[in-house]
Every structure is written in C-alpha cells, then in structure tokens.
Scaffold this motif. Structure first.
Motif: not given
Length: 328
Positions: A99, A103-104, A189, A269, A276, A279
C-alpha cells in the motif's frame, strides 16, 4: 646562342632517424604523481567533498548488513546472527508495504509529471520577456519559496488548508461548506503536489535559463530568414538546444523517483491520511524508530535503493539510445 639549364642536383636522402626526430611527437603523458605535484592546490579542493561522501554516503552502506542479520538495540552494530532473506520475504508478503509502495509510485509520478516540465515552460516564458525589471521580479518571486525551510512551508500549507484558512474562506465566499483538507485522504496528493510545484518550479528554471544562453543566435536568425514563427523557433531551435540539460535532469529525477519528500510528508500527514499519504520513507521511519525494527527497515531501504539504481541505469541507457545524450 642557346643556353642549357641543368636540373638541380637531387637532395641527399634523409636518414630515418632525422625524419623521426623532426616529425611532431605526441604529447607525453604525465604520471599521476607528476600531476599531483604540479596541481596539488586544485586537488586539495576535492579533499573535503571526498571526505564528506566517504563519511556520510559510503561508510553508512556497511550498515545494510543488518538487512540480512537480526539486529537488537544495544547489541552488535552488525547484528546478532544471520537470518538471510527473512526480512525481505516479510515485507514482500506484507499488504501494508504494498500500500505504501503504491502511494510512493503515485506521488512520485505526479511530482515528476508536474515538477519536471513546468520549470522548462517557465524558463521559455522568461526567455521571451524583454522587460528586464519585470523579468527579475518574476525570477525573484519564483525563486523565493526554495529558500524557505520545509517546516515553514509545511506550516504555511497547514494554515492555508485549515478549516479557518484561506482556502476555506474562498470556499465559503463561493457558497460552499468548509472542508478539512488535511483530514481527508483524497485531498492529500493534490495538496502535496501543489506545494512541491510552488516550492521547486522557480528554482528549477535556473539551469534551463543558463542553458538558453548557450544557444547560438545565428540559429534564430536563420530560422527567421526561413520564415519560422516564434513557436517554430522554440520547437526547432530552443528545445533541441537545451535537450542535454533536460535529459540530465530527467535522469536525476527518475533516480529519486521513490524518494519523495520525506520531511514534508512527515509534517503534513496524519493517521487519517495514511491510505494516500503514507510512503516508503515514512513507513521506514515508523518501523525503524517507533517500532525499533531496524533490520526490517534496513531491508526495505535496501530494496528501495536497488529499485532507484535500476531506474537510473535504465533511464540512462534509454536516453543514450534514443536521444544520444546520457550521464555516462
């Protein structure tokens, strides 16, 4: 009365030794000791950068050994015992890792798509500006965010996107309801990429503006004689002139594709935006420093480094074969 002219006597043959001595000799190569003795002042300037890379870049690579060994805080810095590929199998079967890896990839792709071409566009636009004062003003305004600390940039983003921030004030003026942007995963994002564009695009134009000054003006003159418009001149003269710079920066950006901004994401974050925003670098931080699972974090970091190396090598080969320009 006629006179006869005798031909001149033939020149004596030149000896091979004399011919070899009179021929131009190739320059004699100096040994590294002679070069060091002659230019030691210049070589001494490279001592500190070499020490920096040795101490802070190459020596820490030895610590990657704990990705294959069980490491316990307080024990040996090289781990307690050998475990092989155990930690690699752990994160390859961990759904949370995939996951954060996804995202990365998404954040890296969005950052590359927006932050790479926009400096080129801005440099081309500034190159067309003839008013020097206006050009310097635009350059100063666009460069300024680069010199701000990541903490200050993150604080500004938090203030702008807060419930009582500027963004929500505009939303209220338009008749909408306030939105908690940094508490909703679908907005993270957009906020992150927008802040990256604001902070890096102006600074990225410096190299392109320097490359634009090296283009021969005769090429533009010849294009104008052939009836080329400004758009045609940009496409056929300007862009090919800065292509080596573009390719070099593209390869470097691809190399840092997975290393998206760790500091900014860590400051922006929260657990609500993990789906999302989380990372690989922030996941490593939590695994290594919060969970004290250093061997597992080292395995993930080594995997990320190998992927980055493969991306750089692949981009360099593709660029050399298709464009003819590469880093090496």
């Amino acid at each position: 009365m006629t006179s006869t002219m005798r031909p001149p006597p033939p020149a004596p043959p030149r000896s091979p030794t004399l011919a070899r001595s009179s021929a131009p000799q190739p320059p004699r190569r100096r040994s590294w000791r002679q070069a060091l003795r002659r230019d030691w002042q210049l070589y001494s300037l490279a001592v500190l950068p070499l020490l920096f890379f040795l101490v802070f870049r190459y020596l820490p690579m030895i610590g990657n050994i704990i990705a294959f060994r069980r490491f316990k805080p307080g024990g040996s810095i090289f781990g307690e015992y050998w475990v092989g590929l155990r930690y690699f199998r752990m994160f390859l079967t961990d759904p949370t890792f995939w996951e954060v890896f996804t995202n990365t990839l998404v954040l890296g792709t969005l950052t590359l798509l927006f932050c790479f071409p926009l400096p080129i566009v801005l440099a081309l636009l500034l190159n067309e500006v003839r008013a020097r004062r206006f050009k310097r003003f635009v350059q100063s305004v666009s460069y300024l965010p680069h010199f701000l600390s990541i903490v200050i940039v993150a604080a500004m983003v938090i203030q702008v996107t807060s419930v009582d921030g500027t963004a929500n004030q505009i939303v209220r003026l338009a008749g909408g309801d306030a939105v908690a942007f940094l508490q909703q995963p679908e907005w993270f994002r957009t906020i992150y990429v927008s802040s990256e564009v604001w902070q890096t695009v102006g600074w990225g134009t410096i190299l392109y503006l320097a490359a634009l000054t090296t283009i021969d003006e005769d090429l533009y003159e010849a294009a104008r004689i052939d009836g080329a418009s400004r758009l045609r001149q940009t496409w056929h003269v300007t862009l090919p002139g800065i292509r080596p710079t573009m390719v070099t920066l593209l390869i470097l950006n691809i190399g840092s594709f997975l290393a998206v901004g760790f500091e900014k994401i860590l400051l922006l974050y929260n657990p609500l935006t993990y789906p999302t925003a989380d990372v690989v670098s922030t996941y490593l931080f939590r695994m290594g420093f919060q969970s004290s699972n250093f061997s597992y974090a080292a395995a993930i970091g080594l995997f990320e480094a190998v992927i980055g190396l493969i991306l750089v090598l692949s981009a360099n080969v593709i660029s050399r074969r298709t464009v003819g320009t590469s880093l090496w």
